[in-house]
Structure formats: structure tokens, C-alpha cells
Scaffold this motif. Structure first.
Motif, PDB file in Angstrom:
ATOM      1  N   ASN A  29     -29.589 -16.354   9.094  1.00 23.11           N
ATOM      2  CA  ASN A  29     -29.689 -17.575   9.903  1.00 23.11           C
ATOM      3  C   ASN A  29     -28.340 -18.017  10.452  1.00 23.11           C
ATOM      4  O   ASN A  29     -28.285 -18.692  11.482  1.00 23.11           O
ATOM      5  CB  ASN A  29     -30.307 -18.711   9.090  1.00 23.11           C
ATOM      6  N   ASN A  30     -27.278 -17.667   9.755  1.00 22.71           N
ATOM      7  CA  ASN A  30     -25.944 -18.109  10.178  1.00 22.71           C
ATOM      8  C   ASN A  30     -25.124 -16.978  10.783  1.00 22.71           C
ATOM      9  O   ASN A  30     -23.913 -17.123  10.933  1.00 22.71           O
ATOM     10  CB  ASN A  30     -25.178 -18.691   8.987  1.00 22.71           C
ATOM     11  N   THR A  31     -25.784 -15.877  11.128  1.00 23.90           N
ATOM     12  CA  THR A  31     -25.057 -14.752  11.718  1.00 23.90           C
ATOM     13  C   THR A  31     -24.427 -15.130  13.050  1.00 23.90           C
ATOM     14  O   THR A  31     -23.283 -14.759  13.355  1.00 23.90           O
ATOM     15  CB  THR A  31     -26.004 -13.552  11.904  1.00 23.90           C
ATOM     16  N   GLU A  32     -25.178 -15.908  13.837  1.00 21.95           N
ATOM     17  CA  GLU A  32     -24.650 -16.297  15.150  1.00 21.95           C
ATOM     18  C   GLU A  32     -23.398 -17.155  15.008  1.00 21.95           C
ATOM     19  O   GLU A  32     -22.422 -16.968  15.741  1.00 21.95           O
ATOM     20  CB  GLU A  32     -25.729 -17.063  15.923  1.00 21.95           C
ATOM     21  N   ARG A  33     -23.420 -18.082  14.033  1.00 20.66           N
ATOM     22  CA  ARG A  33     -22.243 -18.918  13.836  1.00 20.66           C
ATOM     23  C   ARG A  33     -21.054 -18.100  13.354  1.00 20.66           C
ATOM     24  O   ARG A  33     -19.926 -18.283  13.809  1.00 20.66           O
ATOM     25  CB  ARG A  33     -22.563 -20.021  12.826  1.00 20.66           C
ATOM     26  N   PHE A  34     -21.310 -17.166  12.423  1.00 22.82           N
ATOM     27  CA  PHE A  34     -20.222 -16.318  11.960  1.00 22.82           C
ATOM     28  C   PHE A  34     -19.664 -15.461  13.087  1.00 22.82           C
ATOM     29  O   PHE A  34     -18.454 -15.299  13.241  1.00 22.82           O
ATOM     30  CB  PHE A  34     -20.711 -15.420  10.815  1.00 22.82           C
ATOM     31  N   THR A  35     -20.587 -14.918  13.915  1.00 25.13           N
ATOM     32  CA  THR A  35     -20.140 -14.076  15.022  1.00 25.13           C
ATOM     33  C   THR A  35     -19.350 -14.875  16.051  1.00 25.13           C
ATOM     34  O   THR A  35     -18.324 -14.412  16.562  1.00 25.13           O
ATOM     35  CB  THR A  35     -21.359 -13.413  15.692  1.00 25.13           C
ATOM     36  N   SER A  36     -19.831 -16.078  16.361  1.00 18.66           N
ATOM     37  CA  SER A  36     -19.104 -16.906  17.324  1.00 18.66           C
ATOM     38  C   SER A  36     -17.730 -17.257  16.794  1.00 18.66           C
ATOM     39  O   SER A  36     -16.753 -17.307  17.540  1.00 18.66           O
ATOM     40  CB  SER A  36     -19.897 -18.175  17.634  1.00 18.66           C
ATOM     41  N   GLY A  37     -17.638 -17.499  15.471  1.00 25.31           N
ATOM     42  CA  GLY A  37     -16.327 -17.763  14.897  1.00 25.31           C
ATOM     43  C   GLY A  37     -15.400 -16.572  15.036  1.00 25.31           C
ATOM     44  O   GLY A  37     -14.222 -16.718  15.351  1.00 25.31           O
ATOM     45  N   ALA A  38     -15.949 -15.371  14.813  1.00 25.53           N
ATOM     46  CA  ALA A  38     -15.119 -14.174  14.978  1.00 25.53           C
ATOM     47  C   ALA A  38     -14.696 -13.993  16.419  1.00 25.53           C
ATOM     48  O   ALA A  38     -13.550 -13.632  16.709  1.00 25.53           O
ATOM     49  CB  ALA A  38     -15.890 -12.948  14.483  1.00 25.53           C
ATOM     50  N   LEU A  39     -15.644 -14.246  17.357  1.00 19.82           N
ATOM     51  CA  LEU A  39     -15.292 -14.117  18.770  1.00 19.82           C
ATOM     52  C   LEU A  39     -14.246 -15.137  19.166  1.00 19.82           C
ATOM     53  O   LEU A  39     -13.323 -14.832  19.931  1.00 19.82           O
ATOM     54  CB  LEU A  39     -16.560 -14.280  19.623  1.00 19.82           C
ATOM     55  N   SER A  40     -14.364 -16.378  18.663  1.00 20.86           N
ATOM     56  CA  SER A  40     -13.361 -17.377  18.996  1.00 20.86           C
ATOM     57  C   SER A  40     -12.011 -17.003  18.396  1.00 20.86           C
ATOM     58  O   SER A  40     -10.964 -17.245  18.996  1.00 20.86           O
ATOM     59  CB  SER A  40     -13.800 -18.754  18.482  1.00 20.86           C
ATOM     60  N   THR A  41     -12.027 -16.391  17.205  1.00 23.32           N
ATOM     61  CA  THR A  41     -10.770 -15.930  16.616  1.00 23.32           C
ATOM     62  C   THR A  41     -10.136 -14.837  17.471  1.00 23.32           C
ATOM     63  O   THR A  41      -8.914 -14.821  17.683  1.00 23.32           O
ATOM     64  CB  THR A  41     -11.024 -15.402  15.197  1.00 23.32           C
ATOM     65  N   ALA A  42     -10.968 -13.910  17.975  1.00 24.63           N
ATOM     66  CA  ALA A  42     -10.428 -12.881  18.858  1.00 24.63           C
ATOM     67  C   ALA A  42      -9.919 -13.486  20.165  1.00 24.63           C
ATOM     68  O   ALA A  42      -8.919 -13.018  20.723  1.00 24.63           O
ATOM     69  CB  ALA A  42     -11.514 -11.836  19.145  1.00 24.63           C
ATOM     70  N   ALA A  43     -10.595 -14.531  20.635  1.00 24.46           N
ATOM     71  CA  ALA A  43     -10.158 -15.163  21.882  1.00 24.46           C
ATOM     72  C   ALA A  43      -8.826 -15.870  21.728  1.00 24.46           C
ATOM     73  O   ALA A  43      -8.084 -16.027  22.696  1.00 24.46           O
ATOM     74  CB  ALA A  43     -11.221 -16.150  22.374  1.00 24.46           C
ATOM     75  N   THR A  44      -8.517 -16.329  20.517  1.00 20.71           N
ATOM     76  CA  THR A  44      -7.250 -17.031  20.302  1.00 20.71           C
ATOM     77  C   THR A  44      -6.117 -16.087  19.931  1.00 20.71           C
ATOM     78  O   THR A  44      -5.041 -16.551  19.517  1.00 20.71           O
ATOM     79  CB  THR A  44      -7.414 -18.066  19.182  1.00 20.71           C
ATOM     80  N   LEU A  45      -6.334 -14.786  20.035  1.00 20.19           N
ATOM     81  CA  LEU A  45      -5.263 -13.847  19.701  1.00 20.19           C
ATOM     82  C   LEU A  45      -4.055 -14.050  20.609  1.00 20.19           C
ATOM     83  O   LEU A  45      -2.899 -13.992  20.147  1.00 20.19           O
ATOM     84  CB  LEU A  45      -5.782 -12.413  19.827  1.00 20.19           C
ATOM     85  N   ALA A  46      -4.309 -14.324  21.893  1.00 20.43           N
ATOM     86  CA  ALA A  46      -3.197 -14.571  22.811  1.00 20.43           C
ATOM     87  C   ALA A  46      -2.425 -15.828  22.409  1.00 20.43           C
ATOM     88  O   ALA A  46      -1.186 -15.867  22.482  1.00 20.43           O
ATOM     89  CB  ALA A  46      -3.726 -14.711  24.242  1.00 20.43           C
ATOM     90  N   GLU A  47      -3.156 -16.858  21.944  1.00 20.69           N
ATOM     91  CA  GLU A  47      -2.475 -18.072  21.506  1.00 20.69           C
ATOM     92  C   GLU A  47      -1.629 -17.811  20.269  1.00 20.69           C
ATOM     93  O   GLU A  47      -0.535 -18.363  20.123  1.00 20.69           O
ATOM     94  CB  GLU A  47      -3.497 -19.170  21.218  1.00 20.69           C
ATOM     95  N   VAL A  48      -2.127 -16.984  19.358  1.00 19.81           N
ATOM     96  CA  VAL A  48      -1.363 -16.648  18.161  1.00 19.81           C
ATOM     97  C   VAL A  48      -0.073 -15.911  18.536  1.00 19.81           C
ATOM     98  O   VAL A  48       1.014 -16.201  18.010  1.00 19.81           O
ATOM     99  CB  VAL A  48      -2.217 -15.812  17.196  1.00 19.81           C
ATOM    100  N   LEU A  49      -0.194 -14.950  19.452  1.00 17.22           N
ATOM    101  CA  LEU A  49       1.002 -14.221  19.880  1.00 17.22           C
ATOM    102  C   LEU A  49       1.993 -15.151  20.574  1.00 17.22           C
ATOM    103  O   LEU A  49       3.207 -15.075  20.335  1.00 17.22           O
ATOM    104  CB  LEU A  49       0.607 -13.077  20.808  1.00 17.22           C
ATOM    105  N   THR A  50       1.470 -16.046  21.409  1.00 19.41           N
ATOM    106  CA  THR A  50       2.355 -17.005  22.086  1.00 19.41           C
ATOM    107  C   THR A  50       3.047 -17.911  21.080  1.00 19.41           C
ATOM    108  O   THR A  50       4.248 -18.196  21.186  1.00 19.41           O
ATOM    109  CB  THR A  50       1.544 -17.846  23.081  1.00 19.41           C
ATOM    110  N   GLY A  51       2.285 -18.377  20.086  1.00 23.08           N
ATOM    111  CA  GLY A  51       2.881 -19.218  19.056  1.00 23.08           C
ATOM    112  C   GLY A  51       3.935 -18.490  18.247  1.00 23.08           C
ATOM    113  O   GLY A  51       4.972 -19.073  17.888  1.00 23.08           O
ATOM    114  N   THR A  52       3.706 -17.204  17.968  1.00 24.55           N
ATOM    115  CA  THR A  52       4.691 -16.424  17.217  1.00 24.55           C
ATOM    116  C   THR A  52       5.991 -16.290  17.989  1.00 24.55           C
ATOM    117  O   THR A  52       7.088 -16.457  17.431  1.00 24.55           O
ATOM    118  CB  THR A  52       4.121 -15.034  16.896  1.00 24.55           C
ATOM    119  N   VAL A  53       5.874 -16.004  19.280  1.00 31.36           N
ATOM    120  CA  VAL A  53       7.082 -15.895  20.107  1.00 31.36           C
ATOM    121  C   VAL A  53       7.816 -17.229  20.166  1.00 31.36           C
ATOM    122  O   VAL A  53       9.055 -17.302  20.064  1.00 31.36           O
ATOM    123  CB  VAL A  53       6.712 -15.408  21.519  1.00 31.36           C
TER     124      VAL A  53
END
Length: 432
Positions: free
Chosen positions: A210-234
Motif C-alpha cells: 500500500n505504501n510502495t508508491e510513497r516509498f518510490t516517490s521518496g526515492a524519485l525525489s531523492t534522485a531529483a535532489t542529487l543536483a542540489e546535493v552536489l551544489t551544496g557540497t561545492v
């Protein structure tokens, strides 16, 4: 007498009269009331005649000194004080809410800057050592920053490699551990049947589905913020470099923006807060290292898999006071339970609790000292607020922020003259 001479004589009489009144006021005792003014050639004005009749009129009652109208006088004093506090607290709350909204809006900049400050406070002594060794400031900063970055990357690489090598063995033992848990649930004090176990397992699977969609969306949002993480690291690396190299210059520039009367006090509070931040970060690193070594030694003694990765996890978790090392130690207990059974898991649990007690009652008071001492209630409230506002990063930054604010407020509220900076220019003026 000409008109000019008449004007000059009047001005002189007025001047002499003013000097006489000032001298009389200076020589009069403080409990003697000032005599009533009368009309004179030098002080024109209406004077009471002998035929004047004085009507005895009842003087009005003096109202409270803090009221400006009859309505305020009719309101009880306690209610007026409560109302004054209330609207001031409302204004402060609105300003604080607006500040939180602004910070949350630009959190992608604020969080890297906060992490860079913590990193700068940790690495500042190393830069100072290289500067005393006659290294150029830019070279010293670059060497320390690159060495610290290499240490972090090397540790993470070692942890990941150890984890990858031990995953197959742990997966096989996890199956055995789950079977042992099922047997204990059947034969233990719960006396669960196979139907009960199947029902609970189905409920868990249904919850996951029942919560697969929420878990998947969380993973997708985490992948989407990869650029923000790299920017923050720099941004963290660049900000830490300039904080270490030009921190004193940046602070002096900020202090010069304040009014002259407030500069020394703010400069004193800022330098004390920076010293507190550095002491907190270095003490936290030392305490975290001792926790990781203590728990890691027992993991090696009892041949628990992932001993080094689990010790590294304890080291990272110790940066979150009170709860961080306990949660990371709980992971070590679970691995011991799956790998070696409940007896070894209980021993590791005792080791984790013992290390936490030594840390809380001996290490932190001894290493951090009174300068960074914060009440546990303030720590818990700060951690909860940091998690709500900024997640894991908020939990990492909350306690050092509380320590810095505590030192700054104490210094600003102290009734003393700050020490004169060594590079201050004092200009002495002669008394007239």
C-alpha cells in the motif's frame, strides 16, 4: 538714548536675569520648592493682584504614571502589564515566524553555510599550525581542506567496500535469524500459531504494498535532489575555504556595519561564540571517536560482521547528541542478534549502554567543560525543532547553534567592558 542702545540694555538685563535664576537654582537645596514667578520688567507676565480671589478647588487625583487617559486608569494594572507583554510577544512571534520562512526558503544556501562553519571551526587549529610554520595563508587553507576531504573520502570508501563484501554472508545469516525468531514466537511465552504468524506477515506485506508508491516517490525525489546535493557540497567547500582564509576579515567587516557604541560588545560576543563553536566541534569529534573505538573493539572481540562499518556508523551518529550514538548502537545490536543470537546481542546492548553512560557522565563534562555545558532539556528541544525544520541536517546543526547563542547572549548581557582588541587604535583626548 538711541534705539540700538535700548535694545542692547534689554538684552543685557534679560541675560543677567537668566544668570541669576541659574545661580539660584544651583544653590537651592533639592527639597526647597522653586518660588512662584512674578511679573517684573525683565520677566513680563501676568501677576496676581491683591484683589484677586483664590477659589478653593479640589485638585484632581493623580492617575498612574504609565497611563495616558482615563480609560487606561480604569483598567487594572496587572491587566495592562499582561496586555503589554502579550502584544510584544505576538510581534516577536511574527518576526520569528517570518525569519523561519525566509530561512526555509533559502535553506539550500543556509544549510551549506552552516556546515561550512562547523567544518571551519574543526579545521581552524590545523590552519593555525601551518600559519605558525610560515605557510602562506591560502596554501595552508588549501592543504588542510584537501587533507580533510581526502580523509573523509577514504573512510567512506573503506566503509562501502567492507559493507559490500559482507552483504552475502549477512543475508544468509539473516534468513537463519528470522527462522529462529519465528521458532521463538511459537515456543516462547507468546505461543503464536502458524496461522497467527501468517496473518501478521500478510499484514506487513500489505502495508508495504500500500505504501510502495510513497516509498518510490521518496526515492524519485531523492534522485531529483542529487543536483542540489552536489551544489551544496561545492558551496560547502568554497565557503569553508574562504571562512578559514578570510574569516577574521569577514568578521571585522560585519562588525563595522554596527553602531560604534555596540562594536566592541558584539565583537567580544562573536569571538567568544566562535571559541565555543570550535570547542564544541572538536570535543564532539573526540567523543564520537572514543564511542566508535569502544563499541568497535567489542564488535571485533565477538566476531560481529561489519565491525568497521558499524563503528563508523556509531562515529557519525555521535554527532547527534543523546540519541545519535544510541540509535547507531542499536543497529549494531540488531546485526549481532541476526549473526550470533540473543546472548551476544544482549552483551553488545550492555556495551552500547555502558559506553553511552561513560560518554554522558565522564567524557562530555571532562572534554567540553562548563563553556559548552547545555541542559539536556534544551538539547532535546533543539533536536526536535531541528528535525522538524531541516531533517537530519537540522539535528546536526541545532545543538551547536544553541551553544553559540547561549555564549553570545551571556556575553551581551554581562555588565562588563570587553577586552580591548590587540589591534585597536585608542585615541586619547585632552580634558578641556
Amino acid at each position: 538714548m538711541s534705539r540700538f542702545e535700548r535694545i542692547r540694555s534689554r538684552v543685557r538685563r534679560a541675560y543677567e536675569s537668566g544668570r541669576d535664576s541659574v545661580r539660584t537654582a544651583r544653590n537651592r537645596p533639592p527639597d526647597v520648592p522653586e518660588p512662584a514667578a512674578t511679573a517684573s520688567p525683565s520677566r513680563p507676565g501676568p501677576a496676581a493682584t491683591s484683589a484677586a480671589t483664590v477659589v478653593d478647588e479640589e485638585s484632581p487625583e493623580p492617575g498612574p504614571a504609565s497611563t495616558s487617559s482615563r480609560d487606561d486608569a480604569d483598567v487594572p494594572h496587572a491587566l495592562r502589564i499582561a496586555a503589554g507583554w502579550s502584544w510584544r510577544l505576538i510581534v516577536v512571534g511574527v518576526v520569528f515566524w517570518a525569519l523561519v520562512k525566509v530561512v526555509s526558503t533559502i535553506s539550500i544556501v543556509i544549510i551549506p553555510l552552516a556546515v561550512a562553519l562547523l567544518l571551519s571551526a574543526l579545521l581552524a587549529p590545523a590552519v593555525g599550525w601551518l600559519l605558525r610554520a610560515r605557510f602562506p595563508r591560502s596554501l595552508a587553507t588549501a592543504v588542510v581542506l584537501v587533507a580533510g576531504l581526502a580523509a573523509v573520502i577514504g573512510t567512506l570508501t573503506l566503509v562501502v567496500n567492507e559493507f559490500i563484501k559482507g552483504v552475502p554472508e549477512l543475508a544468509a545469516k539473516s534468513t537463519q535469524g528470522l527462522q529462529q525468531i519465528q521458532d521463538w514466537l511459537k515456543t516462547g511465552p507468546l505461543h503464536l500459531s502458524d496461522n497467527d504468524l501468517d496473518r501478521y506477515i500478510e499484514e506487513i506485506q500489505q502495508f508495504v504494498n500500500n505504501n510502495t508508491e510513497r516509498f518510490t516517490s521518496g526515492a524519485l525525489s531523492t534522485a531529483a535532489t542529487l543536483a542540489e546535493v552536489l551544489t551544496g557540497t561545492v558551496l560547502v567547500l568554497f565557503a569553508a575555504f574562504f571562512f578559514l582564509r578570510d574569516g577574521t576579515v569577514i568578521w571585522r567587516f560585519l562588525v563595522r556595519l554596527l553602531p560604534v557604541a555596540a562594536r566592541w560588545k558584539v565583537d567580544d560576543a562573536g569571538r567568544a561564540s566562535w571559541a565555543t563553536l570550535g570547542a564544541y566541534v572538536r570535543a564532539t569529534v573526540l567523543v564520537a571517536f572514543i564511542d566508535a573505538v569502544g563499541i568497535g573493539i567489542f564488535l571485533v572481540i565477538f566476531d560481529i560482521p561489519f565491525a568497521f562499518p558499524l563503528a563508523a556508523l556509531v562515529f557519525l551518529g555521535a554527532f547527534i547528541p543523546i540519541v545519535g550514538a544510541t540509535l547507531s548502537g542499536g543497529v549494531a545490536v540488531l546485526v549481532a542478534l541476526v549473526d550470533s543470537g540473543p546472548v551476544t546481542a544482549l552483551i553488545i546492548l550492555g556495551v552500547v549502554i555502558g559506553v553511552q553512560q561513560v560518554e554522558g557522565h565522564i567524557l562530555q563534562p571532562l572534554i567540553m567543560g562548563r563553556a559548552v555545558a547545555i541542559h539536556p532539556l534544551a538539547v532535546i528541544i533543539g533536536l526536535a525543532a531541528g528535525v522538524v525544520l531541516a531533517g537530519i541536517t537540522g539535528a546536526l546543526v541545532a545543538v551547536p547553534l544553541i551553544a553559540v547563542l547561549n555564549t553570545a547572549v551571556r556575553r551581551l548581557a554581562a555588565r562588563r567592558v570587553p577586552d580591548t582588541p590587540p589591534d585597536a587604535v585608542v585615541v586619547a583626548s585632552r580634558a578641556p
